[in-house]
Scaffold this motif. Sequence first.
Motif, PDB file in Angstrom:
ATOM      1  N   GLN A 135      22.452  19.129  68.296  1.00  0.00           N
ATOM      2  CA  GLN A 135      21.251  19.956  68.360  1.00  0.00           C
ATOM      3  C   GLN A 135      20.029  19.173  67.895  1.00  0.00           C
ATOM      4  O   GLN A 135      18.948  19.317  68.451  1.00  0.00           O
ATOM      5  CB  GLN A 135      21.418  21.200  67.487  1.00  0.00           C
ATOM      6  N   MET A 143      13.697  20.212  72.790  1.00  0.00           N
ATOM      7  CA  MET A 143      14.254  21.547  72.642  1.00  0.00           C
ATOM      8  C   MET A 143      13.242  22.474  71.959  1.00  0.00           C
ATOM      9  O   MET A 143      13.247  23.681  72.162  1.00  0.00           O
ATOM     10  CB  MET A 143      15.515  21.451  71.774  1.00  0.00           C
ATOM     11  N   GLY A 147      13.503  26.831  68.937  1.00  0.00           N
ATOM     12  CA  GLY A 147      14.881  26.917  69.406  1.00  0.00           C
ATOM     13  C   GLY A 147      15.842  26.215  68.471  1.00  0.00           C
ATOM     14  O   GLY A 147      16.956  26.679  68.231  1.00  0.00           O
ATOM     15  N   ALA A 150      16.249  28.254  65.269  1.00  0.00           N
ATOM     16  CA  ALA A 150      16.906  29.538  65.565  1.00  0.00           C
ATOM     17  C   ALA A 150      18.389  29.360  65.888  1.00  0.00           C
ATOM     18  O   ALA A 150      19.171  30.279  65.724  1.00  0.00           O
ATOM     19  CB  ALA A 150      16.199  30.241  66.707  1.00  0.00           C
ATOM     20  N   THR A 151      18.783  28.178  66.348  1.00  0.00           N
ATOM     21  CA  THR A 151      20.204  27.979  66.621  1.00  0.00           C
ATOM     22  C   THR A 151      20.909  27.243  65.493  1.00  0.00           C
ATOM     23  O   THR A 151      22.069  27.506  65.202  1.00  0.00           O
ATOM     24  CB  THR A 151      20.430  27.178  67.926  1.00  0.00           C
ATOM     25  N   VAL A 154      21.237  28.511  61.061  1.00  0.00           N
ATOM     26  CA  VAL A 154      22.270  29.416  60.582  1.00  0.00           C
ATOM     27  C   VAL A 154      23.587  28.665  60.506  1.00  0.00           C
ATOM     28  O   VAL A 154      23.885  27.863  61.363  1.00  0.00           O
ATOM     29  CB  VAL A 154      22.456  30.596  61.558  1.00  0.00           C
ATOM     30  N   TYR A 163      31.327  29.764  64.630  1.00  0.00           N
ATOM     31  CA  TYR A 163      31.475  30.268  66.001  1.00  0.00           C
ATOM     32  C   TYR A 163      32.961  30.358  66.360  1.00  0.00           C
ATOM     33  O   TYR A 163      33.413  31.294  67.002  1.00  0.00           O
ATOM     34  CB  TYR A 163      30.799  29.329  67.004  1.00  0.00           C
ATOM     35  N   LEU A 264      29.826  22.725  71.246  1.00  0.00           N
ATOM     36  CA  LEU A 264      28.708  23.405  71.901  1.00  0.00           C
ATOM     37  C   LEU A 264      28.034  22.569  72.969  1.00  0.00           C
ATOM     38  O   LEU A 264      27.892  22.950  74.094  1.00  0.00           O
ATOM     39  CB  LEU A 264      27.623  23.831  70.891  1.00  0.00           C
TER      40      LEU A 264
ATOM     41  N   LEU B 114      18.570  35.721  61.941  1.00  0.00           N
ATOM     42  CA  LEU B 114      18.665  34.909  63.149  1.00  0.00           C
ATOM     43  C   LEU B 114      20.044  35.150  63.755  1.00  0.00           C
ATOM     44  O   LEU B 114      21.039  35.219  63.030  1.00  0.00           O
ATOM     45  CB  LEU B 114      18.518  33.418  62.807  1.00  0.00           C
ATOM     46  N   PRO B 116      22.094  33.294  66.536  1.00  0.00           N
ATOM     47  CA  PRO B 116      22.390  32.352  67.601  1.00  0.00           C
ATOM     48  C   PRO B 116      23.718  32.696  68.275  1.00  0.00           C
ATOM     49  O   PRO B 116      24.624  33.207  67.624  1.00  0.00           O
ATOM     50  CB  PRO B 116      22.496  31.007  66.872  1.00  0.00           C
ATOM     51  N   GLY B 117      23.790  32.427  69.557  1.00  0.00           N
ATOM     52  CA  GLY B 117      25.025  32.752  70.274  1.00  0.00           C
ATOM     53  C   GLY B 117      25.441  31.646  71.223  1.00  0.00           C
ATOM     54  O   GLY B 117      24.682  30.710  71.473  1.00  0.00           O
ATOM     55  N   ASN B 129      24.390  27.001  73.657  1.00  0.00           N
ATOM     56  CA  ASN B 129      23.993  27.514  72.341  1.00  0.00           C
ATOM     57  C   ASN B 129      22.518  27.902  72.353  1.00  0.00           C
ATOM     58  O   ASN B 129      21.659  27.043  72.484  1.00  0.00           O
ATOM     59  CB  ASN B 129      24.252  26.412  71.306  1.00  0.00           C
ATOM     60  N   LEU B 130      22.236  29.203  72.254  1.00  0.00           N
ATOM     61  CA  LEU B 130      20.853  29.688  72.325  1.00  0.00           C
ATOM     62  C   LEU B 130      20.634  30.839  71.350  1.00  0.00           C
ATOM     63  O   LEU B 130      21.571  31.587  71.057  1.00  0.00           O
ATOM     64  CB  LEU B 130      20.547  30.202  73.738  1.00  0.00           C
ATOM     65  N   PRO B 131      19.391  31.013  70.885  1.00  0.00           N
ATOM     66  CA  PRO B 131      19.118  32.187  70.054  1.00  0.00           C
ATOM     67  C   PRO B 131      19.169  33.468  70.894  1.00  0.00           C
ATOM     68  O   PRO B 131      18.706  33.470  72.028  1.00  0.00           O
ATOM     69  CB  PRO B 131      17.710  31.930  69.515  1.00  0.00           C
ATOM     70  N   GLU B 162      13.604  29.834  75.951  1.00  0.00           N
ATOM     71  CA  GLU B 162      13.334  30.258  74.574  1.00  0.00           C
ATOM     72  C   GLU B 162      14.583  30.842  73.925  1.00  0.00           C
ATOM     73  O   GLU B 162      14.746  30.810  72.719  1.00  0.00           O
ATOM     74  CB  GLU B 162      12.202  31.270  74.549  1.00  0.00           C
TER      75      GLU B 162
END
Lengths: 413, 169
Positions: A135, A143, A147, A150-151, A154, A163, A264, B114, B116-117, B129-131, B162
């Motif tokens: 990432q 990116m 983004g 936010a990814t 966490v 995950y 990922l 937050l 993320p998924g 992998n994106l919010p 985004e």
Amino acid sequence: MPRPVAIIGCGQTKHLSRRRDVSQPELIAEAAWKAMEDANVTPDEVDAVVVGNMQGFGGVAQPDLWIGDWIGAPGKPVMRVTTGGTTGGTVAQAGYYHVASGLHNVVLAVAWEKHSDSKESGATTGLGHVGFGAQVNLFRCGMGLKGFIATSGVGMAAGVAVYQAMYYMHRSGCGIEHFDMVAAKSRRNAAKNKYAHLQWPNCTPEDIAKTEMVAYPFRYGHVCPASDGAAALVFADGNTARKRVRTPAWVKGLASITDEENQLISESGGGVGIIDSSEQMGARVAAQKAYKMAGIRDPQKEIDVAELYQPFPNQELLFAEKLGLFDEGKAWLALEKGETDIDGRLPCDPSGGVMSTNAIGAAAMLRILECALQVMGKAEEHQVPKKVNIAVAHGWGGSTNYNTVTVLGSSPD
Amino acid sequence: MPYIKEERPETLSVEGEWAYGAHVYKANTLLDEFCEGLREKKLIGALCMGCGKVIVPPRAICGRCHIRMEGRQVVSDRGTVVSYIVSPPMVKGKYKMLGMDPVELGIVKEGESLVPGHVRFDGSDSPYNLPILNARPEEVRVGMRVKVVWKEDLEGKLSDIEGVEPIRD
């Protein structure tokens, strides 16, 4: 067939978050000398040395270049192996190869990590890299900050594991309460292991459930520590093994399987073809290969104890299934019944496991070492209360795509 | 907490620093192609002629078949959540990422989480992998249908995506 090989000596240090009393080579020497003493061999009798830790951990890149003098390596071949979380497992397996090949009779394998030498908070360069390395690279490739935070903001050190836990929960039907149970069991077992790091006598799942949520579904109590510590094993050929020790732990089968990159997004910026990171094909294939070599037909009946690589609680459950110890998606039911307890039908991680002691480079070797102790009957307070004929050790790492499986037994046949 | 604590005394220790992590990152050459596609709201994947998998963003070699992924396939910008995690409610000054504060940067409001998924876009065989945006954490679940939230001014950069949001129709 390779010639018979046994583990004849085990050595490990006390694991703590900060071993500020010793330098990196001193820490390594502590384990290496203990292993040689345990094996009744002198450094002169060791033919070759295999070493390994994570690249860049502890703030230095190549400690293998200067630790040799402390462990009796000069004048002998030294090989460094490093494969991420599996490092210790790969170092041990490389030690086995040295002897099985017939080129060497006695080989010392040493693995370690000294996290506290790194000044970065919490994790080290390498761990951060595993957690969100790809990432970070994509962040640099446009990116965008939003983004990225936010990814990757966490989960942090829990990284891909959190995950993976969600995948496993969805697939198997287990709940967070089962993660609490695994964590509590690990802390309790660790309290019986004098070398373990996070020791909590009589810890209950309720104690773990009280800890703060780090990133749903993980609580603080579900996360492994970063430990300073080292582990060492002495491998020997059959004849030497019988002469030196009363009960060698025979290496009956082993395998190491690599899958495609599994975190990922690929390190090179492309996608990955594995949707479910709890699938872990490598663990299943490695286990089946190792069992075949060891002559194990029914792992659920024949294996007496397992040491699984479980920095996070979901991994004890899912890897126990991948190693064929329980049916797919059913390990948490066995956990509920106490089957994986130290005195259960199939004890998993009686040492406390990686959940309690995580000197990363050493962690996968410690699984093999703990299995050897169980086979030799030397695990002291955390010895499982039954005769151990077959023990299985697992290691997990790489870009979450490397798996090692090693089967030890009380007899070479 | 009732953990058994043990500390060892510290012997001579000296702090130091070297530019250990400084490097030039070399992206997969196919990433350029993917980014160009984003300019037209296209998610380009690589198709493996061996197993038929479509990987997004494209990669050069199939991880299981070990052959060049020469095919190209544009996949849907709608997909399914296959995994997700939820952060604790963010508090200014409490959580930092590489020294940056998500609340201070305006990425998340004080007290919000937050989420993320991993999203599997329709027609693809890989997780992205994106919010997950515009969704309450408690309504997010595995299997939820989502679509891409595109940036207003597309630049041909990864940031053109985004995140994803629930499909509510």
